[in-house]
Structures are given as C-alpha cells and as structure tokens.
Write an enzyme that holds these catalytic residues in place. Sequence first.
Site, PDB file in Angstrom:
ATOM      1  N   ASP A 154      -2.776   8.003   8.219  1.00 49.59           N
ATOM      2  CA  ASP A 154      -3.692   7.157   8.984  1.00 49.59           C
ATOM      3  C   ASP A 154      -2.856   6.337   9.968  1.00 49.59           C
ATOM      4  OD1 ASP A 154      -2.542   5.071   7.558  1.00 49.59           O
ATOM      5  OD2 ASP A 154      -4.307   4.669   6.324  1.00 49.59           O
ATOM      6  N   SER A 161       0.805  -1.231   0.000  1.00 51.51           N
ATOM      7  CA  SER A 161       0.000   0.000   0.000  1.00 51.51           C
ATOM      8  C   SER A 161       0.830   1.269   0.000  1.00 51.51           C
ATOM      9  CB  SER A 161      -0.928   0.019   1.214  1.00 51.51           C
ATOM     10  OG  SER A 161      -0.174  -0.115   2.398  1.00 51.51           O
ATOM     11  N   HIS A 185      -0.058   4.576   7.451  1.00 44.87           N
ATOM     12  CA  HIS A 185       0.575   5.134   6.252  1.00 44.87           C
ATOM     13  C   HIS A 185       1.004   6.586   6.436  1.00 44.87           C
ATOM     14  CE1 HIS A 185      -2.214   1.947   4.796  1.00 44.87           C
ATOM     15  NE2 HIS A 185      -1.114   1.590   4.152  1.00 44.87           N
TER      16      HIS A 185
END
Length: 386
Positions: free
Chosen positions: A341, A49, A344
Amino acid sequence: MMGMRVATVKALMILVAVFIICASGGLVLSPTAAEEVPLVPAVYVFGDSTMDVGNNMYLGNFPLPYPPFPYGIDFTGPGPNGRFSNGYNMADSISKLLGFDMSPPPFLSLTPETSGEILKGLGGVNYASGGSGILDTTHNASLPLSKQVEYFAATKANMTEESGGNSTDIDALLSKSLFLISDGGNDMLVFYVNNPLGDAQPFYDDLVSNYTKYVKTLYGLGARRFGVIDVPPIGCVPVLRAKLLPWGENNCLLLANHLAGGFNEKLSGAMAELAASLPGMKYSVGSSYKLVLNFTGPPEAAGFNNVNSACCGGGNLGGQAICSSPNTTYCDNRDDHLFWDGLHCTQAASNKGAKAIYDAPLEEGFAAPINFKQLLLGDQPTSVSH
Ligand SMILES: *[C@@H]1O[C@H](CO)[C@@H](O)[C@H](O)[C@H]1NC(C)=O
Ligand SMILES: *[C@@H]1O[C@H](CO)[C@@H](O)[C@H](O)[C@H]1NC(C)=O
Ligand SMILES: *[C@@H]1O[C@H](CO)[C@@H](O)[C@H](O)[C@H]1NC(C)=O
Ligand SMILES: *[C@@H]1O[C@H](CO)[C@@H](O)[C@H](O)[C@H]1NC(C)=O
Ligand SMILES: *[C@@H]1O[C@H](CO)[C@@H](O)[C@H](O)[C@H]1NC(C)=O
Ligand SMILES: *[C@@H]1O[C@H](CO)[C@@H](O)[C@H](O)[C@H]1NC(C)=O
C-alpha cells in the site's frame, strides 16, 4: 504539505510506516519444519504496523477485522489476521527464519487457554501495534512503545508466578530469546508532515532517550539479545512520493529520507553505548533504511519490477487513495512490488529484507555490527534448553 489530503495524512498517522524488507523463496521450511526445534526459545516483538499481527483489532479504536480486505489477500494462516500487508509481515518473516511457523500471537488476543507455553517462556508474544510511536504522543489510538514494554513486564510477572515465584529458569530462557523492535517510522512521518523544515535535534533527543529507557527496562526484565530494525527512508513511500515532486536518491524525497537517516545514526550510537554498559547485552541493528534504498535502486538488482508505486491504492503512484477504500484497486503481480500500500511493503519484500538482515554478509551493510544470525548463534552461553 498543503496539498496533502486529510485522508492521506490520516493514513500516514494510522498505518504507520516502516515497511521493510524481506525474503521470498529464501526461507522455504523443509517438510519437517513443524518438528524442527526453533533456534531460540521465543521471540518477543515490539513495534508498529511493520510488526503488528493483530493487536489493533482488540483496541476498540478500530473496526474488526482491521485492516480490512484486500489486506491479507495472500495470507495462508487463519484470519482475520490484522497485518498491514498482503500476506505475512516482517515479524513473521524473521520468526520463520528462526524455525517458527510465523510471528508469535498478538498479546491482546491471549487467553489463559492460549498462554500455557508462553508463560513457560516458549514461543513468545507480539506486542506491536500499527500506528505505534517511540513517543506516546505520536498516535495515541494505538499502543505506544511504552505501553508495549509495560505489557511485557506483565507477561514476565505472570511467567515468574507460573514458576512458583522463582524467575531463574525463565530468565535463562529470556536471555536466549530474540527481542525484536521496529518502531520510529510513525514518529518520523508525523514530524515530517507537521514540520518538514523543523530542527530535528530536540526530536531525536526525545526519541533516543525514550528508546534507551525501554531497552534498559527490557534488559532489567531479562532481555539480552536485541534485534533492532531501524527506520526506513520515509521519503520513498508512495504516499509521500505521490504528493511532491520527487528528487534526490532513487526519486525519493531527500529531506524526509535525511530526517530518518539522522535518527538511525543516533539509534546505532545509543545501542552501542547500551551494549558497552549492560553486561551480557548483544544487539544487531537491521537496516530497513539500507534495504529500501537497495530495493529502490535498479530493480533488476533486487528483483522487483515496481519499486515506487503501491500495489493497492489509487491515484498517482497508488499513493493518493487508501488501500481498501471503496474506490481503490489492487494489482495481481504482488510479488513484483516493493510496496503493498502507500506505506507498507509486500510480503515478498518482507521476506527478502528479513533474509538480508538475518544472514547477508556484513559488508553488504544490511545489519551491523553483526547480523541477526550471529546475534542468535554466536556465543551461546549454554545450549538452547528445550
Ligand atoms: C488523542 O489525541 C486526540 C487528538 O490529538 C485527542 O483529542 C485525544 O484526547 C487524545 N486521547 C488521549 C487518550 O490522549
Ligand atoms: C496474568 O495473570 C492474570 C491473572 O491470572 C491475568 O488476568 C492476566 O491476563 C495475565 N496477564 C498476562 C500478561 O499473561
Ligand atoms: C530458583 O530456581 C533455581 C533453578 O531452578 C534454583 O537453582 C534456585 O535455588 C531457586 N532459588 C530459590 C530461592 O528457590
Ligand atoms: C521522552 O519523550 C518525551 C517527549 O515525548 C520527553 O518529554 C522525555 O523527556 C523523553 N525522555 C524520556 C527518558 O522519557
Ligand atoms: C543491492 O544489494 C545487493 C547485494 O549486496 C547488490 O548486489 C546490489 O548491487 C544492490 N543494489 C543497489 C541498487 O544498491
Ligand atoms: C468513490 O467513488 C464515488 C463515485 O465516484 C464517490 O462518490 C465517492 O466519494 C468515492 N469514495 C471515496 C472513498 O473516494
């Protein structure tokens, strides 16, 4: 980890870690950027991600757009964009430094209409998938590294077909292109959550043998310049910090950081061995580990005012509720935050980290044995041919 809520564990598995670093104002493109010739013919991106620019939206396991608002709140390109960031991510930040507008497009979005230049070896493709692991078992709803490498082999086959079955010219372009890999954070998180005190050696062995296999496969398909990004100190992410009493370096969870650091040592060793045995292979390991430790040190040094809590999320350090669940909030001063978040980094952090990996002096320790700029500019066999 008994206190860890199911939702948080799920977030760990799905969102996948390795938020890395990056370079804000540093990489301002000049007004003529669109006419500039990029430094390399193409960038091929593999990973999790930290690199995904939308592949997961096409997988059917996730809602579309995924991840939902407020992800992408600062993204200035076309949406929905599928990034696990408030804006651009590490794949974009590095691609921009090389003269591209952003990351190459997600593999699963490609159509014959959008593949023309790509099949000529120009621009590149992004195969990364949020949740991806080096091990296929790490999160089976996303594209593991093995699958991403298979997809690159399919791309290469089509490139060769496109040039009439003769891959000589394509191979010349691939040899000058950047192969960017950032994976392993999810493997670390899953291992740590399930088995915080477990013996990591067999785990490292599986990771490194698989990683080695994938690098060799890419080499066999024409890759020569590998920009590898190591695993961040996972004990610094808000979802982990929020759950346990912080201790150790920079108030991060020391055991979790050591798990990641141990893997990084083996990864660097494996890359050095590969380079010694594969003619023409060059590599740089960009250290998200060192970047995050640097960023989580005295904030005034790195330029972030908040390095321990999520901008978007809820509960303790913003790490106890998932960003974008109905009850979470997000901050306004996103460029002041290291973390977007619970897992990340922000666009600002991606930009700052990319810049350091790209051209910070080697003695700062953010890339080794050379930095990305040296990887791509040094010893150019012939000039970039486009
Ligand atoms: C993926 O993992 C889940 C839960 O661990 C399992 O139920 C499912 O069968 C797996 N799917 C595949 C395709 O392996
Ligand atoms: C390769 O070409 C085939 C046939 O034209 C097409 O179906 C496929 O999507 C292409 N794959 C890639 C990776 O470009
Ligand atoms: C393949 O292409 C290269 C470069 O265009 C050319 O030099 C070579 O002769 C070609 N090989 C064959 C088998 O046609
Ligand atoms: C890769 O990892 C798996 C465990 O997930 C392991 O069984 C295998 O031996 C590893 N190595 C290679 C080269 O596949
Ligand atoms: C972060 O790196 C910069 C550049 O090398 C350095 O000046 C600074 O002292 C470092 N900060 C920490 C906390 O390590
Ligand atoms: C959001 O808040 C409402 C009301 O307080 C509660 O019923 C609901 O469970 C919360 N949802 C989530 C995802 O936490």
